[in-house]
Design a protein around this motif. Sequence first.
Motif, PDB file in Angstrom:
ATOM      1  N   VAL A  87       0.846  -1.193   0.000  1.00 31.26           N
ATOM      2  CA  VAL A  87       0.000   0.000   0.000  1.00 31.26           C
ATOM      3  C   VAL A  87       0.880   1.241   0.000  1.00 31.26           C
ATOM      4  O   VAL A  87       1.875   1.311   0.717  1.00 31.26           O
ATOM      5  CB  VAL A  87      -0.929   0.035   1.233  1.00 31.26           C
ATOM      6  N   GLU A  88       0.520   2.183  -0.855  1.00 28.45           N
ATOM      7  CA  GLU A  88       1.211   3.467  -0.871  1.00 28.45           C
ATOM      8  C   GLU A  88       0.199   4.513  -0.445  1.00 28.45           C
ATOM      9  O   GLU A  88      -0.617   4.948  -1.244  1.00 28.45           O
ATOM     10  CB  GLU A  88       1.745   3.728  -2.279  1.00 28.45           C
ATOM     11  N   GLY A  89       0.220   4.866   0.836  1.00 24.15           N
ATOM     12  CA  GLY A  89      -0.716   5.873   1.334  1.00 24.15           C
ATOM     13  C   GLY A  89      -0.093   7.259   1.229  1.00 24.15           C
ATOM     14  O   GLY A  89       1.083   7.439   1.506  1.00 24.15           O
ATOM     15  N   ARG A  90      -0.859   8.233   0.805  1.00 27.12           N
ATOM     16  CA  ARG A  90      -0.329   9.588   0.642  1.00 27.12           C
ATOM     17  C   ARG A  90      -1.299  10.582   1.254  1.00 27.12           C
ATOM     18  O   ARG A  90      -2.513  10.516   1.013  1.00 27.12           O
ATOM     19  CB  ARG A  90      -0.174   9.929  -0.836  1.00 27.12           C
ATOM     20  N   ILE A  91      -0.790  11.495   2.027  1.00 29.94           N
ATOM     21  CA  ILE A  91      -1.600  12.610   2.514  1.00 29.94           C
ATOM     22  C   ILE A  91      -1.309  13.786   1.603  1.00 29.94           C
ATOM     23  O   ILE A  91      -0.152  14.241   1.513  1.00 29.94           O
ATOM     24  CB  ILE A  91      -1.268  12.955   3.979  1.00 29.94           C
ATOM     25  N   ARG A  92      -2.311  14.250   0.899  1.00 27.22           N
ATOM     26  CA  ARG A  92      -2.054  15.308  -0.089  1.00 27.22           C
ATOM     27  C   ARG A  92      -2.311  16.697   0.468  1.00 27.22           C
ATOM     28  O   ARG A  92      -1.720  17.657   0.038  1.00 27.22           O
ATOM     29  CB  ARG A  92      -2.949  15.101  -1.318  1.00 27.22           C
ATOM     30  N   ARG A  93      -3.230  16.804   1.412  1.00 25.25           N
ATOM     31  CA  ARG A  93      -3.634  18.108   1.925  1.00 25.25           C
ATOM     32  C   ARG A  93      -4.012  17.972   3.398  1.00 25.25           C
ATOM     33  O   ARG A  93      -4.218  16.852   3.878  1.00 25.25           O
ATOM     34  CB  ARG A  93      -4.844  18.634   1.150  1.00 25.25           C
ATOM     35  N   THR A  94      -4.099  19.072   4.071  1.00 23.33           N
ATOM     36  CA  THR A  94      -4.479  19.001   5.484  1.00 23.33           C
ATOM     37  C   THR A  94      -5.647  19.925   5.798  1.00 23.33           C
ATOM     38  O   THR A  94      -5.799  20.386   6.917  1.00 23.33           O
ATOM     39  CB  THR A  94      -3.299  19.370   6.406  1.00 23.33           C
ATOM     40  N   GLY A  95      -6.458  20.242   4.828  1.00 20.58           N
ATOM     41  CA  GLY A  95      -7.603  21.102   5.092  1.00 20.58           C
ATOM     42  C   GLY A  95      -7.195  22.556   5.220  1.00 20.58           C
ATOM     43  O   GLY A  95      -6.200  22.993   4.636  1.00 20.58           O
ATOM     44  N   LEU A  96      -7.935  23.325   6.021  1.00 20.16           N
ATOM     45  CA  LEU A  96      -7.696  24.766   6.105  1.00 20.16           C
ATOM     46  C   LEU A  96      -6.572  25.141   7.060  1.00 20.16           C
ATOM     47  O   LEU A  96      -6.185  26.291   7.132  1.00 20.16           O
ATOM     48  CB  LEU A  96      -8.988  25.484   6.526  1.00 20.16           C
ATOM     49  N   THR A  97      -6.086  24.183   7.831  1.00 16.58           N
ATOM     50  CA  THR A  97      -4.965  24.505   8.721  1.00 16.58           C
ATOM     51  C   THR A  97      -3.816  23.559   8.448  1.00 16.58           C
ATOM     52  O   THR A  97      -4.023  22.459   7.942  1.00 16.58           O
ATOM     53  CB  THR A  97      -5.344  24.380  10.203  1.00 16.58           C
ATOM     54  N   THR A  98      -2.611  23.995   8.793  1.00 16.03           N
ATOM     55  CA  THR A  98      -1.471  23.082   8.669  1.00 16.03           C
ATOM     56  C   THR A  98      -1.266  22.390  10.009  1.00 16.03           C
ATOM     57  O   THR A  98      -1.552  21.208  10.151  1.00 16.03           O
ATOM     58  CB  THR A  98      -0.213  23.847   8.251  1.00 16.03           C
ATOM     59  N   ASN A  99      -0.812  23.140  10.990  1.00 17.00           N
ATOM     60  CA  ASN A  99      -0.727  22.609  12.353  1.00 17.00           C
ATOM     61  C   ASN A  99      -2.001  22.991  13.095  1.00 17.00           C
ATOM     62  O   ASN A  99      -2.862  23.680  12.555  1.00 17.00           O
ATOM     63  CB  ASN A  99       0.509  23.157  13.048  1.00 17.00           C
ATOM     64  N   ARG A 100      -2.111  22.556  14.323  1.00 21.57           N
ATOM     65  CA  ARG A 100      -3.343  22.857  15.063  1.00 21.57           C
ATOM     66  C   ARG A 100      -3.468  24.346  15.333  1.00 21.57           C
ATOM     67  O   ARG A 100      -2.508  24.985  15.771  1.00 21.57           O
ATOM     68  CB  ARG A 100      -3.350  22.105  16.390  1.00 21.57           C
ATOM     69  N   LEU A 101      -4.648  24.877  15.142  1.00 20.59           N
ATOM     70  CA  LEU A 101      -4.870  26.292  15.448  1.00 20.59           C
ATOM     71  C   LEU A 101      -4.790  26.542  16.944  1.00 20.59           C
ATOM     72  O   LEU A 101      -4.373  27.584  17.410  1.00 20.59           O
ATOM     73  CB  LEU A 101      -6.258  26.727  14.958  1.00 20.59           C
ATOM     74  N   SER A 102      -5.231  25.541  17.705  1.00 19.42           N
ATOM     75  CA  SER A 102      -5.379  25.753  19.146  1.00 19.42           C
ATOM     76  C   SER A 102      -4.059  25.599  19.895  1.00 19.42           C
ATOM     77  O   SER A 102      -4.047  25.626  21.107  1.00 19.42           O
ATOM     78  CB  SER A 102      -6.404  24.753  19.686  1.00 19.42           C
ATOM     79  N   GLU A 103      -2.939  25.408  19.174  1.00 19.12           N
ATOM     80  CA  GLU A 103      -1.666  25.236  19.852  1.00 19.12           C
ATOM     81  C   GLU A 103      -0.829  26.505  19.706  1.00 19.12           C
ATOM     82  O   GLU A 103      -0.813  27.113  18.636  1.00 19.12           O
ATOM     83  CB  GLU A 103      -0.882  24.067  19.245  1.00 19.12           C
ATOM     84  N   PRO A 104      -0.122  26.901  20.746  1.00 18.38           N
ATOM     85  CA  PRO A 104       0.817  28.017  20.577  1.00 18.38           C
ATOM     86  C   PRO A 104       1.924  27.606  19.622  1.00 18.38           C
ATOM     87  O   PRO A 104       2.505  26.535  19.773  1.00 18.38           O
ATOM     88  CB  PRO A 104       1.350  28.260  21.998  1.00 18.38           C
ATOM     89  N   GLN A 105       2.167  28.425  18.614  1.00 20.28           N
ATOM     90  CA  GLN A 105       3.171  28.045  17.627  1.00 20.28           C
ATOM     91  C   GLN A 105       4.565  28.372  18.123  1.00 20.28           C
ATOM     92  O   GLN A 105       4.799  29.408  18.694  1.00 20.28           O
ATOM     93  CB  GLN A 105       2.904  28.782  16.301  1.00 20.28           C
TER      94      GLN A 105
END
Lengths: 407, 365
Positions: free
Chosen positions: A389-407
């Motif tokens: 199996v070759e699984g690929r994540i192509r996108r992560t929706g409207l956020t990259t990392n969690r919005l609720s985390e201090p960057q």
Amino acid sequence: MIKKICSLVLVVLLVLQGGCWGRKELGQLAIVMAAGVDRAPGGDIRLTVQLARPRAFGGGVERPSGAQENNAWVISENGETVLDAQRNLEKRVSRSIYWGHNVILVFGEELAREGIRQAFNFFTRSPTARETLWVMVARGKAEDVLNSHSQLENTSAQSAGSMLRMRVGEPVMLKDLSMMLASKGTNPALPRVELTASGRPQGPGMVENIPQGYKGAQQPPVGTHAEITLTGTGIFKDDKLVGWLNVRETRGLLWLKDEIKRGVVTVPSPVEPGKKISINITRGNTRVEAFFDGESVWFDVWMKMEGTLWEQQSKEKLTNPVIYKAIEKAMSREIENIARGALNKAQLEYGVDIFGFGEAFHRKYKREWASMQNRWNEVFAGAQVNIAVEGRIRRTGLTTNRLSEPQ
Amino acid sequence: MVEKGKIDSTQAILLNITMIFATALLSVPAITATHARQDAWLSSLLATLLALPVAWLTAKLASLFPGKILIEYPEAILGRWAGKILGLLYLLWFIQICSIMVREFGDFMVNAFIPETPIVVVNIIAIAIAAYIITQGLEVMARVNQVFLPLILFSIVLIFVLATPEMDLRRLLPVWESGAMHIFKGALAPLAWYGEISTFAMIVPFLVRPGEARRIALISVVAVGLIFAFLVVGSLAVFGPGIAAMAYPVLNVTRVINIANVIERMDPFIVAVWITGGYIKIAFFYYVIVLGSARWLKLCDFRPLVLPVGVILAALSIMAGDNSLEIFHFIGDVWPFYALFTFEFAIPLGLLVIALFTGRGKDKP
């Protein structure tokens, strides 16, 4: 002059002639939305039909809210064959029964265990029934399953048909079933339907009684609303039902048969154990190749899956390549597990090829197939299957990392 | 001259295509698949190759006897009496196959669309329309066909384009599984259909340029062969070798079309188009019968024969078989051998050999 008279007579005849010989107006038809076939005691066929009640379909007339009407009339009748039972039904139906808009055909479990060939020939022979109707197998009686309503669609038959069109379960049309039965390199797998408690009834006409016997410990309260629900897949050996796949295994079946449309894969977070990450599969394809070295048969399966990461319970930074590679790897592993689940059940528990691997073998080894086709299920049960199996994540929706985390 | 109209080469080709193709569309893919399974498309290509000699033979005979039609060749080759008798046999054969194609089309309509209508009604309507077409003469028939054949071909292409979501070309694999013998057996039925090109010899004198007869015959057979192969490949891709059990596989392909739940149930529309092809085919053979009879009886007009021949055709189309199974059996198992080893190939071949040995007919083609 004679010519003029003749043409005048012809024109008059044209007006007087109705046109069609066996003409039936819409008002003279009882339109079947769903058909169910069960085994009746004594070896008869019990045919259940869901007839549309045109008046209840609305058509501009405002109905007082809360007084939902039942849109379908469900009746059953016994007969020696399906056609015989249909004829018997006409004793009670004031209009002629019309199959042209039939959406689903449901086999009862008992009949399916005895063999479905005896029950669907009518639908492929009669010119009014379509080859494109969806075929499914009921857990319990088909009659009980058809005795239901849909909250969103006009009839529960349309609801079940729409779910299959969206590939929630294994989508099988009548023509596909015929082809699967005709082929020795595959066995049919039909979606399983049953009634499950689904929210509160919206009106007095919308109360269902879930049949006793198979719904397990959680007995829903009286007066519940029940919808036709896809709860897995029925596995057949030739035309006889031998067992079931659950929902997760059904997904494996769909993926192995290259019928992937959508689905969600949930994997554990690579950083925080116990937290989950969900990936929405958007596309994928599966390639199966058969190998034979004179003694043993094995299969290589390549799956490519793409998805969008749409939910993350954990807090790891997805922008880190190491992290998302790890998630992709976990996703591949999970997909393989799901596929393996279906495969193991088919190979080890039931010993039937429902994936069409026999067809793949047939296409490549036509000479060897001749001697193998009659014991294919045994060969399949003993075959090794390698899944890559070759699984690929192509996108992560409207956020990259969690919005609720201090960057 | 019984017929005064003239048709040009393009019209002749189009007429030949309809003449062969209109009923080949119905059951022939199934008959071919019965023998050759998923190799049926190979059978249909093989049949095209094997039909080329038939087309050549037809054109060769026609070129030896300019101005004469098929049923007059025997008279010129074998002498008055033997020739007249063979000519009569040809006419009877045309009557037989024409009544069978009327029946085939009637069965198709009743089986698939109007189950409560007596088949005799369908047949009489078909014959009445064909009768009207032929009283207008060959030229009108050719022009009608020129209008409708492109529509028919377009409808066929449309069906298969719309059915592509249901297709899987892997259903054609493995190739050559059934073996040469079965592929050949599967080729016989389409070959018998393509062999109907020998009927073309009945209208060669009415071409504007009869010298192009050979080119016309060969192009017609190749065109029909390609169209038919396309049909077979398409039906196989949708249903696999299962088309063998279907009465009308192309109709089944039409029935499974479903584009987004909007474009579906196309079959009545499509069949309305096919029917025109069937009627033209019937009209063509009907025309050949009345024209041939008129020439055989040395009449100066064929129109008085239209009504009696129509009555005979209608009666025979009903008497041709008790049920549709008998017709399927005839066209599947009897007709290919019957047609090829008599009027389509063997007799013309014999005639040509005798003509060449005795030096009858025009020497230089």
